[in-house]
Design a protein around this motif. Structure first.
Motif, mmCIF file in Angstrom:
data_model
loop_
_atom_site.group_PDB
_atom_site.id
_atom_site.type_symbol
_atom_site.label_atom_id
_atom_site.label_comp_id
_atom_site.label_asym_id
_atom_site.label_seq_id
_atom_site.Cartn_x
_atom_site.Cartn_y
_atom_site.Cartn_z
ATOM 1 N N LYS A 148 53.038 49.246 46.732
ATOM 2 C CA LYS A 148 51.691 49.747 48.187
ATOM 3 C C LYS A 148 50.505 49.559 48.576
ATOM 4 O O LYS A 148 50.178 50.428 47.628
ATOM 5 N N GLU A 149 50.171 48.222 48.806
ATOM 6 C CA GLU A 149 48.534 48.014 48.614
ATOM 7 C C GLU A 149 48.043 48.706 49.904
ATOM 8 O O GLU A 149 48.436 49.272 50.972
ATOM 9 N N PRO A 150 46.714 49.177 49.485
ATOM 10 C CA PRO A 150 45.655 50.227 50.588
ATOM 11 C C PRO A 150 45.437 49.209 52.078
ATOM 12 O O PRO A 150 45.417 47.897 51.654
ATOM 13 N N MET A 151 45.428 49.822 52.701
ATOM 14 C CA MET A 151 45.635 49.120 53.744
ATOM 15 C C MET A 151 44.021 48.817 54.467
ATOM 16 O O MET A 151 43.732 47.145 53.964
ATOM 17 N N ILE A 152 43.250 49.543 53.010
ATOM 18 C CA ILE A 152 41.411 48.151 53.462
ATOM 19 C C ILE A 152 41.757 48.137 51.238
ATOM 20 O O ILE A 152 41.652 48.540 51.078
ATOM 21 N N MET A 153 41.455 46.878 51.241
ATOM 22 C CA MET A 153 40.548 46.533 49.802
ATOM 23 C C MET A 153 39.032 47.365 49.296
ATOM 24 O O MET A 153 38.149 47.247 50.230
ATOM 25 N N ALA A 161 41.035 38.936 44.379
ATOM 26 C CA ALA A 161 41.934 37.735 45.515
ATOM 27 C C ALA A 161 40.900 37.101 45.549
ATOM 28 O O ALA A 161 41.618 35.445 45.810
ATOM 29 N N ILE A 162 39.542 36.642 45.594
ATOM 30 C CA ILE A 162 39.286 35.110 45.477
ATOM 31 C C ILE A 162 38.814 34.716 44.576
ATOM 32 O O ILE A 162 38.980 33.157 44.778
ATOM 33 N N THR A 163 38.971 35.494 43.406
ATOM 34 C CA THR A 163 39.539 34.616 41.933
ATOM 35 C C THR A 163 40.269 33.867 41.547
ATOM 36 O O THR A 163 40.949 32.960 41.170
ATOM 37 N N ARG A 164 41.220 34.927 42.647
ATOM 38 C CA ARG A 164 42.724 34.019 41.756
ATOM 39 C C ARG A 164 43.489 32.889 42.973
ATOM 40 O O ARG A 164 43.484 31.605 43.084
ATOM 41 N N GLN A 220 46.951 32.513 50.278
ATOM 42 C CA GLN A 220 46.288 32.613 49.761
ATOM 43 C C GLN A 220 44.867 32.003 50.642
ATOM 44 O O GLN A 220 43.482 32.249 50.497
ATOM 45 N N VAL A 221 44.424 31.605 51.864
ATOM 46 C CA VAL A 221 43.686 31.469 52.801
ATOM 47 C C VAL A 221 43.281 33.649 53.212
ATOM 48 O O VAL A 221 42.060 33.522 53.480
ATOM 49 N N VAL A 222 44.598 33.511 53.462
ATOM 50 C CA VAL A 222 43.819 35.400 54.150
ATOM 51 C C VAL A 222 43.444 36.149 53.117
ATOM 52 O O VAL A 222 42.934 36.864 53.321
ATOM 53 N N MET A 223 43.985 35.836 51.904
ATOM 54 C CA MET A 223 43.641 36.995 51.212
ATOM 55 C C MET A 223 42.367 36.233 50.435
ATOM 56 O O MET A 223 41.385 36.927 49.816
ATOM 57 N N LEU A 228 36.604 38.579 50.775
ATOM 58 C CA LEU A 228 35.294 38.177 51.239
ATOM 59 C C LEU A 228 34.513 39.022 52.974
ATOM 60 O O LEU A 228 33.753 39.533 52.464
ATOM 61 N N LEU A 229 35.765 39.328 53.535
ATOM 62 C CA LEU A 229 35.779 40.249 54.961
ATOM 63 C C LEU A 229 35.715 41.852 54.852
ATOM 64 O O LEU A 229 35.781 42.570 55.232
ATOM 65 N N GLU A 230 36.786 42.144 53.825
ATOM 66 C CA GLU A 230 37.337 43.137 54.258
ATOM 67 C C GLU A 230 37.036 44.246 53.779
ATOM 68 O O GLU A 230 37.234 45.309 54.372
ATOM 69 N N PRO A 231 36.664 44.470 52.585
ATOM 70 C CA PRO A 231 35.572 45.493 52.059
ATOM 71 C C PRO A 231 34.960 46.502 52.617
ATOM 72 O O PRO A 231 33.893 46.083 53.483
ATOM 73 N N GLY A 232 35.947 47.724 53.118
ATOM 74 C CA GLY A 232 34.464 48.797 53.744
ATOM 75 C C GLY A 232 34.855 48.176 55.373
ATOM 76 O O GLY A 232 33.817 48.427 56.401
ATOM 77 N N HIS A 233 35.100 47.434 56.166
ATOM 78 C CA HIS A 233 35.642 46.777 57.299
ATOM 79 C C HIS A 233 37.408 47.227 57.742
ATOM 80 O O HIS A 233 37.830 46.244 57.235
#
Length: 294
Positions: A148-153, A161-164, A220-223, A228-233
């Motif tokens: 159950k992933e949190p809504m926002i990373m 996610a970027i490293t993977r 992988q593109v979505v991840m 890049l953009l999701e933390p805090g947004h």
């Protein structure tokens, strides 16, 4: 979409991987090094496919324990990157066998393949444990539902996610692309390979790469974008959530088609499958005859 898609993937993928696993085990006994990597690829794919009934249950809203929920999430992501590692091993094995047929004989021995496979598993497990430790998920594994992933990373999962995406997807794609292009180039220069056989091998290699790209590129593109953009947004998370949920499901395509394609590439694997089907056909004929007589 999960119950329907995962049910189809399970019905096709489980017997396909079991068949490939059987064929690969027979070939290993005959000293085929490629089959060692195929065995490990099938094991990784089977581990993932065996988690699909749990994902179906979750999608249908059934209660699943936190420990089991976390375990299947770890198996799923671990299978992604273990599979990529063994696809690279298989690509390198075919590259050395076709481009340098008279060299690297020891590298292509069964013993070497077993050692390389053990290293791939060990590295992948250690890396995955490090990821869980870095994101603070390993400390409360049973209590925290990793599926159950949190809504926002948060920042840590975003970095991972970027490293993977880079280490677990981009680099394997570059390795496989290089190996396949060199194999195709060597086949085109070969005068001993029949033109029709050459085209068939080239088509299968390109289809294999295409399947891998179709299965993993969207996810992988979505991840990568999420990292890049999701933390805090919140707006980014809202817009990408639907794409993420769909592309997680499409990654299963690779686990279903991999064993089928690789068995088609290997002539020895095709021969073993033909022998198996002949044997099964004879047994069914005997059973049918005995039933009719009775």
């Amino acid at each position: 979409m999960y119950p329907t898609a995962y049910s189809i993937f399970f019905i096709i993928g489980f017997p396909a991987n079991c068949l490939s696993l059987y064929v690969a085990c027979v070939l290993v006994k005959k000293g085929n090094s490629l089959a060692v990597y195929l065995i490990n690829l099938c094991v990784g794919d089977l581990l993932y496919i065996l988690t699909l009934p749990v994902w179906i249950a979750i999608a249908l809203g059934q209660a699943v324990g936190g420990g089991l929920c976390s375990a299947i999430a770890v198996v799923m992501f671990n299978s992604f990157y273990v599979g990529s590692g063994f696809l690279c091993c298989i690509s390198m094995d075919r590259y050395l066998a076709i481009v340098f047929p008279l060299h690297f004989v020891r590298v292509r021995e069964v013993r070497t393949a077993v050692m390389v496979s053990a290293i791939v598993w060990l590295v992948e497990i250690l890396v995955h444990l490090s990821v869980l430790a870095y994101t603070d998920a390993i400390g409360n594994f049973s209590a925290h539902r990793l599926c159950k992933e949190p809504m926002i990373m948060d920042k840590a999962p975003a970095n991972m996610a970027i490293t993977r995406a880079v280490l677990g997807f981009l680099i394997p794609v570059l390795i496989m692309s290089f190996c396949f292009m060199e194999i195709i180039r060597a086949l085109n220069k070969s005068t001993s390979t029949v033109v029709s056989e050459r085209r068939k091998i080239c088509f299968l290699l390109l289809f294999l790469l295409f399947t891998y790209l179709v299965a993993f590129t969207p996810f992988q593109v979505v991840m990568f974008i999420r990292g890049l953009l999701e933390p805090g947004h919140c707006s980014v998370a809202h817009h990408l959530r639907g794409f993420y949920m769909v592309f997680v499901a499409t990654t299963t395509i690779n686990s279903v088609l991999d064993p089928i394609i690789y068995c088609l590439i290997s002539e020895s694997a095709k021969n073993e499958m033909k022998n198996l089907f002949k044997c099964c056909g004879k047994q069914l004929s005997k059973i049918y005859s005995s039933v009719v007589k009775a």
